[in-house]
Design a protein around this motif. Structure first.
Motif, PDB file in Angstrom:
ATOM      1  N   LEU A  40      -3.719   1.234  65.003  1.00  0.00           N
ATOM      2  CA  LEU A  40      -4.554   1.845  66.031  1.00  0.00           C
ATOM      3  C   LEU A  40      -5.296   0.740  66.773  1.00  0.00           C
ATOM      4  CD1 LEU A  40      -5.751   4.371  67.360  1.00  0.00           C
ATOM      5  CD2 LEU A  40      -7.516   4.337  65.597  1.00  0.00           C
ATOM      6  N   LEU A  41      -5.084   0.677  68.072  1.00  0.00           N
ATOM      7  CA  LEU A  41      -5.746  -0.304  68.928  1.00  0.00           C
ATOM      8  C   LEU A  41      -6.778   0.445  69.765  1.00  0.00           C
ATOM      9  CD1 LEU A  41      -2.531  -2.175  70.086  1.00  0.00           C
ATOM     10  CD2 LEU A  41      -4.036  -2.767  68.187  1.00  0.00           C
ATOM     11  N   THR A  42      -8.021  -0.031  69.776  1.00  0.00           N
ATOM     12  CA  THR A  42      -9.117   0.692  70.406  1.00  0.00           C
ATOM     13  C   THR A  42      -9.921  -0.225  71.305  1.00  0.00           C
ATOM     14  OG1 THR A  42      -9.291   2.002  68.383  1.00  0.00           O
ATOM     15  CG2 THR A  42     -11.107   2.175  69.920  1.00  0.00           C
ATOM     16  N   VAL A  43     -10.353   0.310  72.439  1.00  0.00           N
ATOM     17  CA  VAL A  43     -11.347  -0.348  73.282  1.00  0.00           C
ATOM     18  C   VAL A  43     -12.590   0.513  73.207  1.00  0.00           C
ATOM     19  CG1 VAL A  43     -11.968  -1.090  75.599  1.00  0.00           C
ATOM     20  CG2 VAL A  43      -9.618  -1.309  74.818  1.00  0.00           C
ATOM     21  N   ASP A  50     -18.895  -8.696  72.807  1.00  0.00           N
ATOM     22  CA  ASP A  50     -18.090  -9.550  71.933  1.00  0.00           C
ATOM     23  C   ASP A  50     -17.280  -8.766  70.909  1.00  0.00           C
ATOM     24  OD1 ASP A  50     -20.426  -8.792  70.679  1.00  0.00           O
ATOM     25  OD2 ASP A  50     -20.583 -10.627  69.496  1.00  0.00           O
ATOM     26  N   ARG A  51     -17.600  -7.507  70.663  1.00  0.00           N
ATOM     27  CA  ARG A  51     -16.875  -6.743  69.644  1.00  0.00           C
ATOM     28  C   ARG A  51     -16.279  -5.455  70.220  1.00  0.00           C
ATOM     29  NH1 ARG A  51     -15.808  -9.964  65.389  1.00  0.00           N
ATOM     30  NH2 ARG A  51     -17.664 -11.067  64.750  1.00  0.00           N
ATOM     31  N   ARG A  52     -15.836  -5.467  71.454  1.00  0.00           N
ATOM     32  CA  ARG A  52     -15.329  -4.249  72.069  1.00  0.00           C
ATOM     33  C   ARG A  52     -13.909  -3.906  71.659  1.00  0.00           C
ATOM     34  NH1 ARG A  52     -15.998  -3.653  78.283  1.00  0.00           N
ATOM     35  NH2 ARG A  52     -14.713  -1.905  77.721  1.00  0.00           N
ATOM     36  N   GLN A  53     -13.070  -4.884  71.464  1.00  0.00           N
ATOM     37  CA  GLN A  53     -11.662  -4.648  71.142  1.00  0.00           C
ATOM     38  C   GLN A  53     -11.512  -4.544  69.629  1.00  0.00           C
ATOM     39  OE1 GLN A  53      -9.655  -4.572  73.882  1.00  0.00           O
ATOM     40  NE2 GLN A  53     -11.232  -5.306  75.258  1.00  0.00           N
ATOM     41  N   ARG A  54     -10.884  -3.464  69.163  1.00  0.00           N
ATOM     42  CA  ARG A  54     -10.737  -3.289  67.721  1.00  0.00           C
ATOM     43  C   ARG A  54      -9.294  -2.915  67.393  1.00  0.00           C
ATOM     44  NH1 ARG A  54     -14.169   1.217  65.304  1.00  0.00           N
ATOM     45  NH2 ARG A  54     -12.268   2.427  65.266  1.00  0.00           N
ATOM     46  N   GLY A  63       2.338   3.473  45.682  1.00  0.00           N
ATOM     47  CA  GLY A  63       1.216   3.437  44.764  1.00  0.00           C
ATOM     48  C   GLY A  63      -0.114   3.071  45.367  1.00  0.00           C
ATOM     49  N   ARG A  64      -0.162   2.709  46.663  1.00  0.00           N
ATOM     50  CA  ARG A  64      -1.432   2.260  47.225  1.00  0.00           C
ATOM     51  C   ARG A  64      -1.403   2.308  48.749  1.00  0.00           C
ATOM     52  NH1 ARG A  64      -4.135  -3.655  46.722  1.00  0.00           N
ATOM     53  NH2 ARG A  64      -6.126  -3.100  47.618  1.00  0.00           N
ATOM     54  N   ASP A  65      -2.565   2.524  49.352  1.00  0.00           N
ATOM     55  CA  ASP A  65      -2.729   2.409  50.793  1.00  0.00           C
ATOM     56  C   ASP A  65      -3.643   1.223  51.060  1.00  0.00           C
ATOM     57  OD1 ASP A  65      -1.232   4.659  51.088  1.00  0.00           O
ATOM     58  OD2 ASP A  65      -2.907   5.987  51.556  1.00  0.00           O
ATOM     59  N   ILE A  66      -3.256   0.374  51.988  1.00  0.00           N
ATOM     60  CA  ILE A  66      -4.052  -0.794  52.339  1.00  0.00           C
ATOM     61  C   ILE A  66      -4.571  -0.583  53.758  1.00  0.00           C
ATOM     62  CG2 ILE A  66      -4.019  -3.277  52.725  1.00  0.00           C
ATOM     63  CD1 ILE A  66      -1.709  -3.424  50.689  1.00  0.00           C
ATOM     64  N   PHE A  67      -5.893  -0.622  53.918  1.00  0.00           N
ATOM     65  CA  PHE A  67      -6.517  -0.434  55.224  1.00  0.00           C
ATOM     66  C   PHE A  67      -7.265  -1.692  55.619  1.00  0.00           C
ATOM     67  CE2 PHE A  67     -10.223   0.692  57.794  1.00  0.00           C
ATOM     68  CZ  PHE A  67      -9.593   1.289  58.870  1.00  0.00           C
ATOM     69  N   VAL A  68      -7.030  -2.164  56.852  1.00  0.00           N
ATOM     70  CA  VAL A  68      -7.684  -3.367  57.361  1.00  0.00           C
ATOM     71  C   VAL A  68      -8.106  -3.090  58.800  1.00  0.00           C
ATOM     72  CG1 VAL A  68      -7.405  -5.825  57.833  1.00  0.00           C
ATOM     73  CG2 VAL A  68      -6.173  -4.811  55.951  1.00  0.00           C
ATOM     74  N   GLU A  69      -9.322  -3.557  59.156  1.00  0.00           N
ATOM     75  CA  GLU A  69      -9.745  -3.455  60.552  1.00  0.00           C
ATOM     76  C   GLU A  69     -10.420  -4.750  60.979  1.00  0.00           C
ATOM     77  OE1 GLU A  69     -12.633  -0.414  61.308  1.00  0.00           O
ATOM     78  OE2 GLU A  69     -13.801  -0.931  59.546  1.00  0.00           O
ATOM     79  N   GLN A  70     -10.339  -5.021  62.276  1.00  0.00           N
ATOM     80  CA  GLN A  70     -10.913  -6.249  62.814  1.00  0.00           C
ATOM     81  C   GLN A  70     -11.327  -6.012  64.261  1.00  0.00           C
ATOM     82  OE1 GLN A  70     -11.392  -9.135  61.077  1.00  0.00           O
ATOM     83  NE2 GLN A  70     -12.500  -9.844  62.869  1.00  0.00           N
ATOM     84  N   SER A  71     -12.497  -6.533  64.633  1.00  0.00           N
ATOM     85  CA  SER A  71     -12.987  -6.423  66.010  1.00  0.00           C
ATOM     86  C   SER A  71     -13.159  -7.813  66.605  1.00  0.00           C
ATOM     87  CB  SER A  71     -14.331  -5.703  66.032  1.00  0.00           C
ATOM     88  OG  SER A  71     -14.188  -4.394  65.556  1.00  0.00           O
ATOM     89  N   LEU A  75      -8.314  -8.591  72.443  1.00  0.00           N
ATOM     90  CA  LEU A  75      -7.486  -7.741  71.582  1.00  0.00           C
ATOM     91  C   LEU A  75      -6.418  -8.551  70.854  1.00  0.00           C
ATOM     92  CD1 LEU A  75      -7.014  -4.883  70.622  1.00  0.00           C
ATOM     93  CD2 LEU A  75      -5.488  -4.540  72.543  1.00  0.00           C
ATOM     94  N   TYR A  76      -5.836  -9.535  71.505  1.00  0.00           N
ATOM     95  CA  TYR A  76      -4.808 -10.358  70.849  1.00  0.00           C
ATOM     96  C   TYR A  76      -5.412 -11.175  69.701  1.00  0.00           C
ATOM     97  CZ  TYR A  76      -1.470  -9.105  74.448  1.00  0.00           C
ATOM     98  OH  TYR A  76      -0.617  -8.405  75.255  1.00  0.00           O
ATOM     99  N   ALA A  77      -6.635 -11.667  69.890  1.00  0.00           N
ATOM    100  CA  ALA A  77      -7.307 -12.388  68.808  1.00  0.00           C
ATOM    101  C   ALA A  77      -7.650 -11.445  67.662  1.00  0.00           C
ATOM    102  CB  ALA A  77      -8.580 -13.057  69.331  1.00  0.00           C
ATOM    103  N   ALA A  78      -8.033 -10.215  67.987  1.00  0.00           N
ATOM    104  CA  ALA A  78      -8.316  -9.220  66.944  1.00  0.00           C
ATOM    105  C   ALA A  78      -7.050  -8.916  66.143  1.00  0.00           C
ATOM    106  CB  ALA A  78      -8.868  -7.943  67.572  1.00  0.00           C
ATOM    107  N   ILE A  79      -5.914  -8.823  66.829  1.00  0.00           N
ATOM    108  CA  ILE A  79      -4.639  -8.568  66.134  1.00  0.00           C
ATOM    109  C   ILE A  79      -4.275  -9.741  65.241  1.00  0.00           C
ATOM    110  CG2 ILE A  79      -2.163  -8.241  66.486  1.00  0.00           C
ATOM    111  CD1 ILE A  79      -2.911  -6.660  69.042  1.00  0.00           C
ATOM    112  N   ASP A  80      -4.474 -10.975  65.728  1.00  0.00           N
ATOM    113  CA  ASP A  80      -4.185 -12.168  64.914  1.00  0.00           C
ATOM    114  C   ASP A  80      -5.011 -12.182  63.639  1.00  0.00           C
ATOM    115  OD1 ASP A  80      -2.323 -13.116  66.700  1.00  0.00           O
ATOM    116  OD2 ASP A  80      -3.724 -14.484  67.705  1.00  0.00           O
TER     117      ASP A  80
END
Length: 114
Positions: A40-43, A50-54, A63-71, A75-80
């Protein structure tokens, strides 16, 4: 493996989709037992510029769900940064599955008989 890439207040362009798929290739190369990936990519409409793109990822493995988020402001730096975090968590999960530090009963019997 099912891959879903969606945007919130953002149109997911083919270039953005290709960028995410290329970054996810590194994660799936380390661990091939991935069932489902939701990206999910969010503006956000915040006052903080400085933290608008998430970017956030939910990775379903057996056996498991892994959840990660970054702002980030880009947006490309957030994805990296998101893929770096996800890669570390997937490697940690893989190590937990392959932890062979315990002694098996078969080896204990061989040591007692000798």
């Amino acid at each position: 493996m099912n891959l879903t890439i969606s945007g919130h207040h953002l149109e997911v362009t083919p270039a953005l989709r290709e960028y995410v798929v290329n970054k996810l290739d590194r994660v799936t190369r380390h661990f091939d037992q991935v069932v489902d990936i939701n990206v999910l990519l969010t503006v956000e409409k915040q006052k903080e510029k400085d933290r608008r793109q998430r970017a956030e990822v939910t990775l379903h493995v057996k056996g498991r769900d892994i959840f990660v988020e970054q702002s980030h402001e880009d947006l490309y730096a957030a994805i990296d940064q998101l893929m770096d975090k996800l890669d570390r968590q997937v490697c940690r999960h893989k190590e937990m599955l392959q932890d062979h530090n315990h002694a098996s009963a078969k080896r204990m019997d061989v040591g007692a008989a000798g």
